[in-house]
Design an enzyme around this catalytic site. Structure first.
Site, PDB file in Angstrom:
ATOM      1  N   ARG A 186       0.815  -1.219   0.000  1.00  0.00           N
ATOM      2  CA  ARG A 186       0.000   0.000   0.000  1.00  0.00           C
ATOM      3  C   ARG A 186       0.847   1.266   0.000  1.00  0.00           C
ATOM      4  O   ARG A 186       0.414   2.292   0.550  1.00  0.00           O
ATOM      5  CB  ARG A 186      -0.923   0.052   1.232  1.00  0.00           C
ATOM      6  CG  ARG A 186      -2.066  -0.926   1.210  1.00  0.00           C
ATOM      7  CD  ARG A 186      -3.253  -0.387   0.427  1.00  0.00           C
ATOM      8  NE  ARG A 186      -4.222  -1.448   0.175  1.00  0.00           N
ATOM      9  CZ  ARG A 186      -5.232  -1.727   0.986  1.00  0.00           C
ATOM     10  NH1 ARG A 186      -5.427  -1.037   2.066  1.00  0.00           N
ATOM     11  NH2 ARG A 186      -6.044  -2.708   0.684  1.00  0.00           N
ATOM     12  N   ARG A 230      -6.598  11.974  -5.021  1.00  0.00           N
ATOM     13  CA  ARG A 230      -7.788  11.170  -4.749  1.00  0.00           C
ATOM     14  C   ARG A 230      -9.039  12.021  -4.552  1.00  0.00           C
ATOM     15  O   ARG A 230     -10.138  11.568  -4.856  1.00  0.00           O
ATOM     16  CB  ARG A 230      -7.499  10.337  -3.493  1.00  0.00           C
ATOM     17  CG  ARG A 230      -8.623   9.509  -2.927  1.00  0.00           C
ATOM     18  CD  ARG A 230      -8.831   8.232  -3.675  1.00  0.00           C
ATOM     19  NE  ARG A 230      -9.794   7.394  -2.986  1.00  0.00           N
ATOM     20  CZ  ARG A 230     -11.112   7.514  -3.081  1.00  0.00           C
ATOM     21  NH1 ARG A 230     -11.619   8.455  -3.857  1.00  0.00           N
ATOM     22  NH2 ARG A 230     -11.912   6.717  -2.423  1.00  0.00           N
TER      23      ARG A 230
HETATM   24  O1  CP3 Z   1       0.246  -1.641  -2.508  1.00  0.00           O
HETATM   25  C1  CP3 Z   1      -0.023  -0.698  -3.258  1.00  0.00           C
HETATM   26  O2  CP3 Z   1       0.316   0.488  -3.046  1.00  0.00           O
HETATM   27  C2  CP3 Z   1      -0.754  -0.989  -4.553  1.00  0.00           C
HETATM   28  C3  CP3 Z   1      -2.133  -0.746  -4.512  1.00  0.00           C
HETATM   29  C4  CP3 Z   1      -3.062  -1.680  -3.746  1.00  0.00           C
HETATM   30  C5  CP3 Z   1      -4.322  -1.229  -3.269  1.00  0.00           C
HETATM   31  N1  CP3 Z   1      -5.005  -2.310  -2.826  1.00  0.00           N
HETATM   32  C6  CP3 Z   1      -4.805   0.157  -3.295  1.00  0.00           C
HETATM   33  C7  CP3 Z   1      -5.873   0.541  -2.365  1.00  0.00           C
HETATM   34  C8  CP3 Z   1      -2.978  -3.043  -3.502  1.00  0.00           C
HETATM   35  C9  CP3 Z   1      -1.818  -4.010  -3.747  1.00  0.00           C
HETATM   36  C10 CP3 Z   1      -4.225  -3.437  -2.928  1.00  0.00           C
HETATM   37  C11 CP3 Z   1      -4.537  -4.821  -2.599  1.00  0.00           C
HETATM   38  C12 CP3 Z   1      -5.763  -5.112  -1.854  1.00  0.00           C
HETATM   39  N2  CP3 Z   1      -6.990  -4.547  -1.975  1.00  0.00           N
HETATM   40  C13 CP3 Z   1      -5.873  -6.162  -0.910  1.00  0.00           C
HETATM   41  C14 CP3 Z   1      -4.770  -7.111  -0.545  1.00  0.00           C
HETATM   42  C15 CP3 Z   1      -3.818  -6.506   0.413  1.00  0.00           C
HETATM   43  C16 CP3 Z   1      -4.353  -6.357   1.794  1.00  0.00           C
HETATM   44  O3  CP3 Z   1      -4.442  -5.200   2.248  1.00  0.00           O
HETATM   45  O4  CP3 Z   1      -4.678  -7.364   2.414  1.00  0.00           O
HETATM   46  C17 CP3 Z   1      -7.194  -6.154  -0.426  1.00  0.00           C
HETATM   47  C18 CP3 Z   1      -7.770  -7.085   0.621  1.00  0.00           C
HETATM   48  C19 CP3 Z   1      -7.897  -5.136  -1.128  1.00  0.00           C
HETATM   49  C20 CP3 Z   1      -9.330  -4.781  -1.013  1.00  0.00           C
HETATM   50  C21 CP3 Z   1      -9.462  -3.421  -0.473  1.00  0.00           C
HETATM   51  N3  CP3 Z   1      -9.172  -2.274  -1.178  1.00  0.00           N
HETATM   52  C22 CP3 Z   1      -9.910  -3.053   0.825  1.00  0.00           C
HETATM   53  C23 CP3 Z   1     -10.330  -4.021   1.915  1.00  0.00           C
HETATM   54  C24 CP3 Z   1      -9.888  -1.671   0.861  1.00  0.00           C
HETATM   55  C25 CP3 Z   1     -10.394  -0.803   1.982  1.00  0.00           C
HETATM   56  C26 CP3 Z   1      -9.451  -0.812   3.111  1.00  0.00           C
HETATM   57  C27 CP3 Z   1      -8.624   0.427   3.092  1.00  0.00           C
HETATM   58  O5  CP3 Z   1      -7.406   0.349   3.162  1.00  0.00           O
HETATM   59  O6  CP3 Z   1      -9.256   1.484   3.021  1.00  0.00           O
HETATM   60  C28 CP3 Z   1      -9.371  -1.197  -0.366  1.00  0.00           C
HETATM   61  C29 CP3 Z   1      -9.145   0.188  -0.744  1.00  0.00           C
HETATM   62  C30 CP3 Z   1      -7.801   0.583  -1.240  1.00  0.00           C
HETATM   63  N4  CP3 Z   1      -7.015  -0.147  -2.095  1.00  0.00           N
HETATM   64  C31 CP3 Z   1      -7.150   1.811  -0.962  1.00  0.00           C
HETATM   65  C32 CP3 Z   1      -5.941   1.793  -1.682  1.00  0.00           C
HETATM   66  C33 CP3 Z   1      -4.923   2.889  -1.772  1.00  0.00           C
HETATM   67  C34 CP3 Z   1      -7.711   2.942  -0.134  1.00  0.00           C
HETATM   68  C35 CP3 Z   1      -8.987   3.418  -0.741  1.00  0.00           C
HETATM   69  C36 CP3 Z   1      -9.093   4.903  -0.968  1.00  0.00           C
HETATM   70  O7  CP3 Z   1      -8.220   5.532  -1.591  1.00  0.00           O
HETATM   71  O8  CP3 Z   1     -10.138   5.425  -0.566  1.00  0.00           O
END
Ligand code: CP3
Length: 366
Positions: A31, A44
């Site tokens: 992330r 964003r």
């Molecule tokens: O690592 C990186 O920087 C690359 C981008 C990346 C994102 N999501 C961007 C993101 C990667 C590799 C992921 C993978 C992802 N997404 C996973 C596996 C990794 C882990 O955390 O276990 C999962 C389960 C998801 C599903 C997901 N996406 C969830 C549960 C959420 C909400 C939780 C949160 O952190 O808010 C997201 C949103 C998300 N994916 C964000 C980002 C930058 C934040 C959302 C936003 O910008 O509002």
């Protein structure tokens, strides 16, 4: 054939992922393109989350933000996207408000018929491939670019639960009540993962990571029964396809959060990601060719400089000890994604500490 890109200037990550000895541990964080960065929040605020994923210019921009900010300190970029683009490609609606939300999740196995019968990844996910090619070009070889996807079990969990879930009760009900239908869905997702990852390599990804973030919700037996066969399938089919299409045989990482690392290692990936509940010394019995990635508790980044330095030093000593006193096959990272609220300069300090403590002979615990 692969396209031509600027030559890679920093191959620490790729060497460590192949189990080689390195002068220090390469470091990146899951992330790393995310909400802890003010420049990410700025981009964003004008765009929906999946709009950013679908717009190559925006995905490239936020992927490069941490690379610019931490130039010379961070050793990899990871393409900005999400694991949930596969369920979208299969025909499901997914919103992010603020967490993932599926308005119409899979309720019973008969709902599987609502999914697209086949998925053409070039058509449905071509925007990710474009973002990868653009990002790889704009990185100018400074650091390698990581591509990724979600593991079938983790994706099936979201598709059934309709969002994040503490217990995964509905998805686990499927495993126990409808094991055959579950298995069929898991392998259907796995085949899409293979096509999608091949496309990412074709587009320019230099290492691939599979996120099985919900692996730890399964008992060891159920991980072996339901998740592991799909992960093995992904690793073996992917390698076969890369070879047969004369594509680079990029290293593969499996992050099966909460799963036993020795079980995860059976999937046939080059690198096994460890979460922070694992003591690296406890996996010292894994073959040295299997690289390890991790595994600082992300919360340490809230503990201030003294705690960060102390814990990075402790982590480094544990990984070096696990590898017989050398820095071999270790990719430093957090044990899960970086969380919003981390001070960007504290992450910088984390990177500096990894540089300082990950080479053998580095100074003792502060
Ligand atoms: O690592 C990186 O920087 C690359 C981008 C990346 C994102 N999501 C961007 C993101 C990667 C590799 C992921 C993978 C992802 N997404 C996973 C596996 C990794 C882990 O955390 O276990 C999962 C389960 C998801 C599903 C997901 N996406 C969830 C549960 C959420 C909400 C939780 C949160 O952190 O808010 C997201 C949103 C998300 N994916 C964000 C980002 C930058 C934040 C959302 C936003 O910008 O509002």
């Amino acid at each position: 054939m692969e396209q031509t890109f600027p030559p890679l200037k920093n191959d620490l990550l790729l060497r460590a992922a192949r189990g080689e000895q390195t002068e220090r541990a390469p470091v990146w964080v899951m992330r790393q393109a995310g909400r802890y960065l003010p420049e990410f929040r700025e981009t964003r605020k004008d765009h929906e989350f999946f709009e950013m994923c679908r717009t190559p210019e925006l995905a490239t921009e936020v992927t490069l933000q941490p690379i610019r900010r931490y130039k010379g300190l961070v050793d990899a970029a990871i393409i900005f996207s999400d694991i949930l683009v596969i369920p979208q490609a299969m025909g499901m609606e997914v919103l992010m408000n603020p967490g993932p939300f599926f308005p119409d999740p899979l309720d019973t196995p008969s709902d599987v018929s609502k999914l697209s019968p086949t998925v053409d990844v070039d058509k449905e996910l071509g925007y990710v491939f474009k973002a990868i090619t653009r990002t790889r070009t704009m990185l100018e070889g400074d650091v390698p670019l990581i591509g990724f996807c979600g593991a079938p079990w983790t994706l099936m969990g979201y598709m059934i639960e309709g969002g994040s879930s503490k217990t995964l009760q509905k998805a686990k009900t499927w495993l126990f009540k409808y094991p055959e239908e579950s298995n069929a869905l898991l392998f259907r997702i796995a085949d899409i993962c293979v096509d999608y990852l091949v496309g990412q390599v074709k587009a320019g990804a230099q290492l691939l990571q599979v996120f099985d973030s919900n692996a730890g919700d399964l008992s060891p037996y159920d991980f072996i029964t339901f998740s592991l066969p799909t992960l093995k399938h992904i690793a073996s089919k992917l390698r076969e396809r890369l070879t047969s299409q004369s594509l680079p045989s990029v290293p593969l990482t499996l992050f099966a959060k909460g799963a036993s690392p020795t079980l995860a290692a059976r999937a046939g990936f080059d690198t096994i990601g460890l979460d922070w509940t694992v003591d690296p010394r406890d996996v010292a019995s894994l073959p040295v060719e299997v690289a390890l990635q991790g595994n600082l508790d992300p919360s340490v980044l809230f503990g201030g400089r003294e705690a960060i330095e102390r814990e990075v030093c402790r982590m480094s000593q544990a990984f070096l000890a696990a590898r017989g006193g050398v820095c071999r096959g270790w990719i430093a990272n957090l044990g899960h994604g970086i969380t919003p609220g981390v001070e960007p300069d504290d992450l910088k300090f984390f990177f500096e500490c990894v540089h300082k403590y990950s080479s053998p002979g580095s100074k003792a615990m502060p």
